[in-house]
Design a protein around this motif. Structure first.
Motif, PDB file in Angstrom:
ATOM      1  N   ILE A  31      -3.509 122.848  31.382  1.00  0.00           N
ATOM      2  CA  ILE A  31      -3.113 122.158  32.620  1.00  0.00           C
ATOM      3  C   ILE A  31      -1.652 121.717  32.532  1.00  0.00           C
ATOM      4  O   ILE A  31      -1.120 121.504  31.442  1.00  0.00           O
ATOM      5  CB  ILE A  31      -3.994 120.910  32.900  1.00  0.00           C
ATOM      6  CG1 ILE A  31      -3.905 119.893  31.753  1.00  0.00           C
ATOM      7  CG2 ILE A  31      -5.431 121.308  33.179  1.00  0.00           C
ATOM      8  CD1 ILE A  31      -4.483 118.525  32.100  1.00  0.00           C
ATOM      9  N   ASP A  32      -1.035 121.612  33.694  1.00  0.00           N
ATOM     10  CA  ASP A  32       0.302 121.006  33.758  1.00  0.00           C
ATOM     11  C   ASP A  32       0.392 120.220  35.057  1.00  0.00           C
ATOM     12  O   ASP A  32      -0.091 120.662  36.097  1.00  0.00           O
ATOM     13  CB  ASP A  32       1.411 122.063  33.714  1.00  0.00           C
ATOM     14  CG  ASP A  32       2.736 121.447  33.252  1.00  0.00           C
ATOM     15  OD1 ASP A  32       3.223 121.825  32.171  1.00  0.00           O
ATOM     16  OD2 ASP A  32       3.270 120.547  33.972  1.00  0.00           O
ATOM     17  N   LYS A  33       1.009 119.073  34.985  1.00  0.00           N
ATOM     18  CA  LYS A  33       1.084 118.252  36.203  1.00  0.00           C
ATOM     19  C   LYS A  33       2.119 118.782  37.191  1.00  0.00           C
ATOM     20  O   LYS A  33       2.063 118.472  38.376  1.00  0.00           O
ATOM     21  CB  LYS A  33       1.354 116.784  35.857  1.00  0.00           C
ATOM     22  CG  LYS A  33       2.681 116.504  35.230  1.00  0.00           C
ATOM     23  CD  LYS A  33       2.790 115.008  34.952  1.00  0.00           C
ATOM     24  CE  LYS A  33       4.138 114.685  34.355  1.00  0.00           C
ATOM     25  NZ  LYS A  33       4.259 113.280  33.977  1.00  0.00           N
ATOM     26  N   PRO A  57      20.340 124.601  32.432  1.00  0.00           N
ATOM     27  CA  PRO A  57      20.502 125.922  31.822  1.00  0.00           C
ATOM     28  C   PRO A  57      19.784 126.036  30.482  1.00  0.00           C
ATOM     29  O   PRO A  57      19.948 125.178  29.614  1.00  0.00           O
ATOM     30  CB  PRO A  57      22.022 126.022  31.619  1.00  0.00           C
ATOM     31  CG  PRO A  57      22.506 124.610  31.615  1.00  0.00           C
ATOM     32  CD  PRO A  57      21.598 123.859  32.524  1.00  0.00           C
ATOM     33  N   HIS A  58      19.028 127.111  30.309  1.00  0.00           N
ATOM     34  CA  HIS A  58      18.319 127.364  29.056  1.00  0.00           C
ATOM     35  C   HIS A  58      18.781 128.696  28.471  1.00  0.00           C
ATOM     36  O   HIS A  58      18.589 129.747  29.077  1.00  0.00           O
ATOM     37  CB  HIS A  58      16.813 127.373  29.297  1.00  0.00           C
ATOM     38  CG  HIS A  58      16.231 125.989  29.309  1.00  0.00           C
ATOM     39  ND1 HIS A  58      16.531 125.079  30.295  1.00  0.00           N
ATOM     40  CD2 HIS A  58      15.411 125.354  28.435  1.00  0.00           C
ATOM     41  CE1 HIS A  58      15.905 123.941  30.029  1.00  0.00           C
ATOM     42  NE2 HIS A  58      15.219 124.073  28.911  1.00  0.00           N
ATOM     43  N   ILE A  59      19.376 128.620  27.295  1.00  0.00           N
ATOM     44  CA  ILE A  59      19.888 129.813  26.622  1.00  0.00           C
ATOM     45  C   ILE A  59      19.115 129.988  25.332  1.00  0.00           C
ATOM     46  O   ILE A  59      19.051 129.063  24.514  1.00  0.00           O
ATOM     47  CB  ILE A  59      21.401 129.666  26.341  1.00  0.00           C
ATOM     48  CG1 ILE A  59      22.133 129.596  27.688  1.00  0.00           C
ATOM     49  CG2 ILE A  59      21.930 130.814  25.517  1.00  0.00           C
ATOM     50  CD1 ILE A  59      22.845 128.331  27.934  1.00  0.00           C
ATOM     51  N   TYR A 344      14.678 115.889  20.235  1.00  0.00           N
ATOM     52  CA  TYR A 344      15.270 117.022  20.936  1.00  0.00           C
ATOM     53  C   TYR A 344      15.052 118.258  20.082  1.00  0.00           C
ATOM     54  O   TYR A 344      15.539 118.327  18.946  1.00  0.00           O
ATOM     55  CB  TYR A 344      16.773 116.832  21.191  1.00  0.00           C
ATOM     56  CG  TYR A 344      17.299 118.033  21.936  1.00  0.00           C
ATOM     57  CD1 TYR A 344      17.244 118.082  23.316  1.00  0.00           C
ATOM     58  CD2 TYR A 344      17.754 119.153  21.252  1.00  0.00           C
ATOM     59  CE1 TYR A 344      17.654 119.208  24.012  1.00  0.00           C
ATOM     60  CE2 TYR A 344      18.156 120.292  21.927  1.00  0.00           C
ATOM     61  CZ  TYR A 344      18.110 120.306  23.308  1.00  0.00           C
ATOM     62  OH  TYR A 344      18.490 121.429  23.990  1.00  0.00           O
ATOM     63  N   TYR A 345      14.305 119.203  20.596  1.00  0.00           N
ATOM     64  CA  TYR A 345      14.114 120.476  19.902  1.00  0.00           C
ATOM     65  C   TYR A 345      14.568 121.594  20.817  1.00  0.00           C
ATOM     66  O   TYR A 345      14.338 121.553  22.032  1.00  0.00           O
ATOM     67  CB  TYR A 345      12.635 120.708  19.590  1.00  0.00           C
ATOM     68  CG  TYR A 345      12.118 119.911  18.422  1.00  0.00           C
ATOM     69  CD1 TYR A 345      12.667 120.058  17.158  1.00  0.00           C
ATOM     70  CD2 TYR A 345      11.053 119.036  18.585  1.00  0.00           C
ATOM     71  CE1 TYR A 345      12.176 119.332  16.083  1.00  0.00           C
ATOM     72  CE2 TYR A 345      10.559 118.305  17.512  1.00  0.00           C
ATOM     73  CZ  TYR A 345      11.127 118.463  16.265  1.00  0.00           C
ATOM     74  OH  TYR A 345      10.652 117.747  15.208  1.00  0.00           O
ATOM     75  N   ASN A 346      15.186 122.629  20.233  1.00  0.00           N
ATOM     76  CA  ASN A 346      15.459 123.834  20.996  1.00  0.00           C
ATOM     77  C   ASN A 346      14.170 124.612  21.204  1.00  0.00           C
ATOM     78  O   ASN A 346      13.175 124.391  20.507  1.00  0.00           O
ATOM     79  CB  ASN A 346      16.494 124.691  20.257  1.00  0.00           C
ATOM     80  CG  ASN A 346      17.892 124.143  20.443  1.00  0.00           C
ATOM     81  OD1 ASN A 346      18.250 123.696  21.526  1.00  0.00           O
ATOM     82  ND2 ASN A 346      18.673 124.163  19.379  1.00  0.00           N
TER      83      ASN A 346
END
Ligand SMILES: Cc1cc2nc3c(=O)[nH]c(=O)nc-3n(C[C@H](O)[C@H](O)[C@H](O)COP(=O)(O)OP(=O)(O)OC[C@H]3O[C@@H](n4cnc5c(N)ncnc54)[C@H](O)[C@@H]3O)c2cc1C
Length: 370
Positions: A31-33, A57-59, A344-346
């Motif tokens: 599930i995701d809200k 932005p996600h690289i 914070y994790y990539n």
């Protein structure tokens, strides 16, 4: 409802675990809200047909072969090395700081060796390195610190460099050569059809049921006997019983510019000293898409809003540890992901953590069964 696993959160942590568990014959309810899968890496086409990242932005970049191998089951890749320039005065200069940055900023023509010598003369040695200010001054000295890092940090965190743990600045390298890539990892690619398409293929499995727009708090009691894999905020799981874990949030201001092939020369331009936003990213650089117009996003850091960046201060780490102790003692639930671990994790780090967590659950390891 009967299912082996209830997974909360359809970002990398939840989706990777779901797939590994389903491949091993387990049934998974995910599930995701939010109204979509992919978590913060979710991408979609804007009203003008340009693929954008609504949550910033996600690289993708990694050194972990097993991570790229796992994801390659669900996507092909487009080679992409991210480049970032910082606007300092009238100049656009490479960041991380490299030989070009120093030569252009100061009107010099130093060789690689001379750059190292130069940094030796301007750096302010600090021992121990306790704060981010210590780290930056120790590495590049005061002028570069003030021009590239102090203002950006104040905007990003609402704090001075001297108020932030050393770990934040330790992520930023300095180079004496001309390498202007933002990341130095072995694998630097974007999923060829985008992140959402990759997640759709990952979750396309008869053992996985996906329901979006469903909040854990509304279905918490509906899955007796199922093991819970929780990737949401750890403090929310425990009803914020010790108080909320502080996060820094962002407001994203998306804009489409018609009849503009490119707005800026590289994927991201940082604004350490001017404007209220920290940076502008132009998505067509990241995705390689062709379009007569272009779409950009400005990021405005703010205190309130969705949880994006854990605030790395010792008192927050201490608060997290109290929640982590509750998590360790809880039965029938496993915590994984950036929100559950208050770090914070990539993306690649979360994929690696999820692969391990799912395997531990399958192996019945005591850590995973906590
Ligand atoms: C602005 C920004 C830029 C980034 N850029 C990069 C980058 O360039 N490269 C990189 O490698 N990493 C990047 N990251 C990091 C990346 O976003 C994370 O590594 C990744 O999203 C972590 O995945 P996750 O599954 O742990 O968390 P998420 O993606 O946040 O997924 C958690 C999910 O849980 C859901 N959830 C939470 N609570 C509940 C609940 N009660 N009920 C149901 N669902 C719930 C949330 O809706 C969310 O979808 C960036 C992060 C930010 C903030």
């Amino acid at each position: 409802m009967t299912t082996d696993f209830l997974i909360v959160g359809a970002g990398y942590a939840g989706s990777v675990c779901a797939r590994v568990l389903a491949d091993a014959g387990k049934t998974v309810h995910l599930i995701d809200k939010r109204p979509h899968i992919g978590g913060n890496a979710y991408d979609e086409r804007d009203a003008h047909g340009v693929l954008i990242h609504p949550y910033g932005p996600h690289i993708f970049h990694t050194n972990a072969k097993k991570v790229i191998e796992f994801l390659s089951r669900f996507t092909t890749w487009r080679f992409y090395e991210h480049r970032v320039l910082a606007q300092v005065g009238e100049q656009l200069l490479p960041i991380p700081i490299n030989r070009t940055t120093i030569n252009q900023l100061y009107g010099l023509s130093l060789s690689e060796d001379e750059v190292q010598g130069y940094l030796e003369t301007v750096r302010e040695p600090r021992d121990p390195l306790q704060t981010s200010e210590d780290v930056v001054l120790n590495s590049v000295g005061r002028d570069l610190c003030d021009k590239f890092f102090r203002g950006y940090t104040r905007k990003q965190w609402g704090l001075d460099l001297s108020q932030l743990s050393a770990g934040v600045a330790a992520r930023i390298p300095t180079r004496s050569n001309d390498d202007d890539r933002y990341f130095a990892d072995t694998y630097q690619f974007m999923p060829a059809d985008g992140y959402t398409a990759m997640f759709e293929r990952m979750l396309d499995h008869p053992g996985i049921t996906v329901r979006t727009g469903v909040d854990f708090k509304d279905v918490r009691g509906d899955f007796p006997g199922s093991h819970i894999l929780y990737t949401g905020p750890i403090d929310a799981y425990f009803d914020h019983c010790y108080g909320p874990l502080p996060y820094r949030s962002l407001r994203f201001d998306h804009q489409h510019l018609p009849d503009t092939e490119h707005y800026q020369p590289v994927g991201t331009v940082n604004y350490p000293n001017d404007h209220d936003y920290t940076r502008i990213t132009e998505f067509k650089h990241l995705t390689g898409e062709q379009h007569p117009g272009t779409s950009i996003v400005r990021e405005f850091p703010q205190a309130e809003g969705d949880p994006y960046y854990p605030v790395p201060r010792p008192e927050n780490e201490a608060l997290f540890k109290r929640y982590a102790a509750l998590a360790e003692a809880a039965q029938g639930v496993t915590f994984v992901g950036r929100l559950a671990q208050y770090r914070y994790y990539n993306m690649d780090q979360i994929v690696a953590a999820a692969l391990k967590t799912a395997q531990d659950l399958l192996d019945g390891s005591p850590a995973a069964a906590a």
